[in-house]
Design a protein around this motif. Structure first.
Motif, PDB file in Angstrom:
ATOM      1  N   ARG A 150       0.487  -5.474   3.562  1.00  0.00           N
ATOM      2  CA  ARG A 150       1.883  -5.872   3.310  1.00  0.00           C
ATOM      3  C   ARG A 150       2.871  -4.733   3.575  1.00  0.00           C
ATOM      4  NH1 ARG A 150       2.045 -11.280   3.737  1.00  0.00           N
ATOM      5  NH2 ARG A 150       0.219 -12.140   2.693  1.00  0.00           N
ATOM      6  N   THR A 151       2.354  -3.565   3.886  1.00  0.00           N
ATOM      7  CA  THR A 151       3.238  -2.457   4.251  1.00  0.00           C
ATOM      8  C   THR A 151       3.620  -2.548   5.728  1.00  0.00           C
ATOM      9  OG1 THR A 151       2.274  -1.117   2.517  1.00  0.00           O
ATOM     10  CG2 THR A 151       3.421   0.076   4.243  1.00  0.00           C
ATOM     11  N   THR A 152       2.758  -3.187   6.501  1.00  0.00           N
ATOM     12  CA  THR A 152       3.066  -3.354   7.926  1.00  0.00           C
ATOM     13  C   THR A 152       3.216  -4.824   8.298  1.00  0.00           C
ATOM     14  OG1 THR A 152       0.724  -3.534   8.520  1.00  0.00           O
ATOM     15  CG2 THR A 152       1.679  -1.323   8.512  1.00  0.00           C
ATOM     16  N   GLY A 153       2.700  -5.713   7.470  1.00  0.00           N
ATOM     17  CA  GLY A 153       2.700  -7.135   7.814  1.00  0.00           C
ATOM     18  C   GLY A 153       1.535  -7.540   8.690  1.00  0.00           C
ATOM     19  N   TYR A 212      -1.956   4.397   0.477  1.00  0.00           N
ATOM     20  CA  TYR A 212      -0.624   3.999   0.014  1.00  0.00           C
ATOM     21  C   TYR A 212      -0.031   2.808   0.762  1.00  0.00           C
ATOM     22  CZ  TYR A 212      -1.055   7.988  -2.989  1.00  0.00           C
ATOM     23  OH  TYR A 212      -1.513   8.853  -3.945  1.00  0.00           O
ATOM     24  N   HIS A 213      -0.868   2.101   1.482  1.00  0.00           N
ATOM     25  CA  HIS A 213      -0.432   0.785   1.966  1.00  0.00           C
ATOM     26  C   HIS A 213      -0.776  -0.235   0.875  1.00  0.00           C
ATOM     27  CE1 HIS A 213       0.237   1.338   6.527  1.00  0.00           C
ATOM     28  NE2 HIS A 213       0.410   2.493   5.903  1.00  0.00           N
ATOM     29  N   GLN A 214      -0.034  -1.350   0.904  1.00  0.00           N
ATOM     30  CA  GLN A 214      -0.279  -2.417  -0.069  1.00  0.00           C
ATOM     31  C   GLN A 214      -1.024  -3.559   0.608  1.00  0.00           C
ATOM     32  OE1 GLN A 214       3.306  -3.882  -1.894  1.00  0.00           O
ATOM     33  NE2 GLN A 214       2.771  -2.962  -3.840  1.00  0.00           N
ATOM     34  N   GLN A 220       3.492 -14.875   2.141  1.00  0.00           N
ATOM     35  CA  GLN A 220       3.832 -13.566   1.555  1.00  0.00           C
ATOM     36  C   GLN A 220       3.772 -13.562   0.032  1.00  0.00           C
ATOM     37  OE1 GLN A 220       7.676 -12.229   2.981  1.00  0.00           O
ATOM     38  NE2 GLN A 220       7.244 -12.798   5.101  1.00  0.00           N
TER      39      GLN A 220
END
Lengths: 719, 719
Positions: free
Chosen positions: A118-121, A145-147, A263
């Motif tokens: 979800r940090t980059t999609g 630290y990406h979600q 999302q």
């Protein structure tokens, strides 16, 4: 005057004599059981229609247990979890209730689940994650630290409505009702056979009231058995690999869980629906209607009527969908929370009759110390009545425990009053249509007629701070002398219908109700500008036409005469001055209620007039644009006064001010509905106080009336 | 105690004796003329420095008239006009004042102008439009119902500041002062020669006060001579084809008018600056600094000091720009509106001294019936004093008509009080630095140090409803015991400096101060998450980290523990409960003022604590994130109480609560500043009432103090 008919009463096993007494007293012609009550044998021979609730998807745990792979499924999205290292474990069921939902490990996770960064999609490739069945965790090769989220399928091992009733009523020993998916092959055959058997075994039942068909709207509980997520329009629980493979064949492209989980917003009605979600709705409506028709046909074979309850398992059968009429239902029944929800029912086409369940339900939460069931009934009727006068229900009814109502002092009298007024409306209208202005009003959003009377709603008539200033617009409209269309941006692109004279756009920026990216489509804005330039009317509420682009936030700021200060034009001086002298406010006294009142609205251009300000900013602005007009409202919650303001705004926007007094009442707390063919006009007092009002017909004073609190007075409109 | 020095007084031609009296009474050591006043000959021999204002760009209409092509220019954008047909005429000067601006027809319109279709964002090719010199209209081959603008160059035929003063003071017969562009070759030589001559002719002047250098900030008037647009940081009036061609060579790409007009937002400070605009700022700062240095060198050659006024023609010389120090100025002087604007001056590096012009100016709008000059002076001093204690100005002064001040009963006493306190601060600090916490606080936005202490400002200390809840943050900081950095997102990308322990992000969504698209840059969010996870603090105000993307509005919602309800998650249940028991609110009594108070904030995640709510939503929330902490404020206008709350929030966010009481005063209306090297501590009472407070040193009660209204009490901090 007709003293019987058009009324359904609930009954219960211990209420035989009282049911008969009230049936006769109120002139009821139908009796029904409810969730938690049962129809007494003794009443089956009464001269009234008998309704029986019927559930297609539950109350058969044996079947569900024998066919676990055909239990209903729901797409869930896990918590968003931030990776603190290069390996991340996400516990799927965290935040869900394991008594309601169970991870589907029958169908291949790698085929049906999706891990999203979800940090980059971006979708995480399947080789970068594994499902650990032991812990029910997904283990991801993560970027620090990406979600991440995991979208996955779960079985609905406890029917959401049963679970809701179980928790709400604090049931103790009732077994949890499992669900089964009627769309699947084995269950489909089983359910049809069962319906046939049931019809055979219940010869005295006249009306089978489906609650409803196959797919429950999204209703998910958290680990504390609290409601976690509820979307009345949600399709998340209408899925299964069986269905999704069919969808892929139909749509011609690969399904992605993201089409459903969206999302984590679960395709809230406020989201601009993606093409894929709209496709999925279409597909489901086709398939559900087809199968529902088969159920209805069975009911008809046994000489019974088929009635659908509007809600619960209504996904795929929404009555303004394209395929609803193919189902062949005899009737729809639904709960009437207000004028808007009444019109959701009464505007339905393709059924023989509609029935509205008025409030309050005879439940202990209202019929209790401190409760005000009579007040609730009055408020409900005031809103329902104005809508019925425009678009009548065929029947009304009540639900719950009859004994509560019969014991409450004065309540049965109140019902009697309501039922009599309802019958009187039908007697005076004689099936004819009330007078409407010689033009149509259209509400423009991303949903259009599919969600007719559902604009800016979260859940059936539930108040939210964020929406009431928009819902007020359609609540006002539900009882106004206009034919109302709900149109989409495609309807604008395809050419605005000739008979539409006023278009309303109401909502928060970037929601489906405002329109988001549609407003940077030149086709949309040029069509609407041309429409207004040539004499059309445009009414914006809140953040109409909003999309930050090329120097404006409101893309139709030239038409609206206003824009919203998003901090980018603070350096531009605004010389906005109030001039409240205008047709729209002519008979308005005192303050105007703009509800939440969108902030930071300023007038711009050269053709505006500011009718109401809040400090330096504006709340009600009109603007000339060529031959047309626009009106901007910062918000418009429902009130009799705001009905009047909107009435005037619409006639003004349409450039038809002179038409307004064809039929007109002076007091803003009153309204008039005219049935020209029968010569009858109803003047209603929407206030709980006595009011004096004057009725104008064809621009001339015809009656000077003193109305009792809440009174509906019928007069001859041919005078 | 020193009773003289560090003070500049204004004077006037008819004030010789009174100036001398006040100079002696107040111990002033410098005298100045002002706009509209003149230095009397008789004072030139006084034992004080004499300042003279000097204008490089105007007061020479002969030169301007002889060299019309070197008059200053401004990029304007026409009204947005919607085409109702396939030919559209846009009147360029509509909405502008023709006495201020004149269309530039000397330089080729096809080269320097731009017609933009604002419905698509596309540039209209030059062959599709023509300039009609007769009517001053641009004629466009338009698409029906598209909107168009024309960006064009105009000459500034009336200096904006002169025009402003002319209109404000209702001057009648003063000739309009034309502008000339010192950057251009002929004018450059002329202006330098003139400066030399002036220096020769004014031997008694010690300080040349430039007001300022070459380019006025954007200040445009409308056809009614009202302010139309004012951007204190605006570069729109620093352009000319001569300069822009140089820019193209320097930048290596073609210039577009859009870089300047920016959709009509004129690069408001709130806009995320485009790369091209940032390039243009850089280029201008290089060039302006270079040329300004030449002017300063001339002044130095004559043994005089060069002082710059912060404002007016300051474009290109902004003192926190990279090239400012190269100018070689001796001093900067500016107006002190509050603590923030004071620190804009006192934090300047690379000059020998800074001087602050305190309020009120001695102008008739304050020194009049109903005016309260003493109250204004007190309010100004309360805010200035806290900031001076942290970062001292070297001098203070006043402006305006001295006679107004000298006649106002009690006003001179008030000044005397202020001046004495100011001198006492210097005496006690002895050039040493006040104690600061053992970590730095950083304010993060798109501008960083270039706009140090200018975050969320529209124009020097001007109040706006949209900004005061953000400006409060830096106003509080201006007097707090922290070293404050202003950093950009690139500073985050390049690695957060070791000594920064708390990062603040405050602003409206999508503005340069919140950060807009920077928040969907994985590099930014991962760096900040890691920073907090490892023990850093993050403070968000308003709409921090906002950008609608992948299921969240606040992209750092995991760190902040909150998100904003944008209508997409209305269907998700929130179980947000208040728990106000927290370090941050320990000594706070009564309500907290959140100013405009961002609406619809809800807590989410598992590690939050809600300290303040507004109905169902939250206004103050803390969140644990690994070893770090975050704090969310819905708004933080300036007040002594909010200073205290922010102080506590910062220590909490830094995880250094125990450090807070190294030096601490109990009463929230009081603050303490400690100069460890001199052993002195100032306890200030920020209230206009007497206050009792207790001073803690190293965590132990050291003094119990009764302070008079506004008092500053010095105590020995080594006790």
């Amino acid at each position: 005057m007709l003293m019987t008919g058009r009324l359904t009463l609930p009954t219960d096993i211990d209420m035989v004599d009282e049911t008969i007494r009230l049936k006769n007293l109120l002139g009821a012609d139908a009796l029904r059981d409810c969730d938690g009550t049962a129809m007494p044998e003794e009443l089956l021979t009464q001269s009234a229609k008998k309704y029986a609730t019927y559930y297609t998807t539950r109350k058969d745990n044996d079947w569900a247990n024998e066919n676990p792979e055909e239990i209903q499924q729901e797409y869930l999205i896990s918590d968003r979890v931030t990776a603190r290292d290069t390996k991340l474990r996400i516990k799927l069921m965290k935040g869900f209730h394991t008594e309601q939902l169970k991870v589907n490990i029958i169908d291949d996770p790698k085929r049906w689940w999706e891990v999203v960064d979800r940090t980059t999609g971006e979708v995480v490739p399947v080789y970068k994650w594994e499902f650990d069945g032991e812990t029910e965790e997904v283990v991801i090769e993560s970027v620090k630290y990406h979600q991440y989220t995991v979208s996955f399928l779960a079985f609905l091992v406890w029917d959401p409505v049963h679970m809701y009733n179980f928790i709400t009523n604090d049931w103790k020993d009732a077994p949890h009702q499992l669900t089964f998916d009627v769309r699947q092959p084995k269950t489909q055959i089983h359910v049809k056979e069962k319906l046939k058997r049931w019809c055979e075994e219940n010869p005295h039942i006249d009306v089978v009231r489906f609650t409803t068909f196959f797919h429950q709207f999204t209703l998910t509980f958290d680990e504390n058995k609290r409601e976690k997520y509820v979307e009345w329009f949600g399709y998340s629980a209408s899925v299964s690999p069986y269905i999704l493979e069919q969808f892929e064949r139909w749509a011609g492209y690969k399904f992605r869980p993201e089409f459903i989980v969206d999302q984590g917003y679960h395709n809230s009605l406020f989201r601009v629906p993606s093409k894929e979600f709209r496709d999925f709705i279409e597909f489901q409506q086709i398939e559900v209607s087809k199968l529902a028709k088969e159920m209805v046909d069975i009911v008809h074979e046994y000489g019974k009527e088929a009635m659908m309850f509007l809600g619960d398992h209504w996904i795929g059968t929404e009555p303004f969908g394209k395929y609803f009429q193919d189902i062949g239902l005899d009737a729809v029944v639904g709960s009437v929370g207000d004028g808007v929800t009444l019109r959701m029912i009464s505007d339905i086409k393709g059924v023989k009759y509609t029935e509205g369940r008025l409030l309050p339900y005879f439940f202990p939460d209202v019929f209790c110390e401190g409760g005000d069931p009579i007040g609730e009934a009055q408020d409900n009727w005031l809103k329902a009545r104005r809508a019925i006068l425009r678009s009548p229900l065929d029947r009304i009814g009540y639900g719950g425990y009859l004994k509560l109502a019969s014991k409450w002092p004065g309540f049965i009298d109140e019902i009697k009053y309501v039922v009599n007024e309802f019958r009187l409306i039908h007697e005076n209208m004689q099936g004819t249509k009330a007078y409407v202005a010689p033009f149509k009003v259209a509400v423009l959003n991303c949903w259009g007629n599919l969600r007719r009377w559902m604009a800016n709603q979260v859940h059936h008539a539930i108040w939210h701070r964020e929406i009431y200033s928009y819902v007020g617009v359609i609540e006002c409209l539900s009882g106004m002398p206009f034919d109302v269309e709900f149109i989409t941006f495609d309807d604008i692109r395809n050419g605005i219908a000739e008979d539409i004279k006023v278009i309303i756009n109401a909502g928060d920026a970037y929601t489906s109700f405002s329109g988001a990216e549609n407003w940077i489509d030149p086709e949309v804005v040029t069509s609407l500008r041309e429409f207004v330039d040539n004499g059309g009317g445009f009414i914006g509420v809140g953040e109409p036409t909003a999309y930050q682009f090329e120097g404006r936030y409101f893309q139709m700021s030239d038409v609206l005469g206003v824009d919203r200060e998003m901090c980018f034009s603070l350096s531009t001086d605004k010389y906005n001055e109030l001039d409240a002298d205008h047709f729209i406010l002519e008979d308005i006294e005192g303050n105007v209620d703009f509800g939440e009142g969108m902030s930071r609205i300023y007038a711009q251009g050269e053709n505006y007039q500011i009718l109401n300000k809040d400090g330096e900013y504006s709340r009600l602005v009109v603007n000339d644009y060529g031959k047309g007009h626009s009106v901007y409202f910062a918000g418009l919650p429902y009130s009799p006064q705001n009905c009047r303001i909107l009435l005037r705004a619409i006639y003004y926007a349409a450039g038809m001010e002179s038409e307004m007094k064809k039929f007109y009442v002076t007091n803003v707390d009153t309204e008039v509905t005219v049935f020209e063919k029968t010569g009858k006009a109803a003047v209603i007092n929407n206030a709980k106080e006595a009011k004096h009002t004057e009725l104008y017909i064809d621009g001339r004073l015809a009656y000077s009336l003193d109305l009792n609190p809440m009174e509906m007075r019928w007069v001859d409109c041919r005078k």
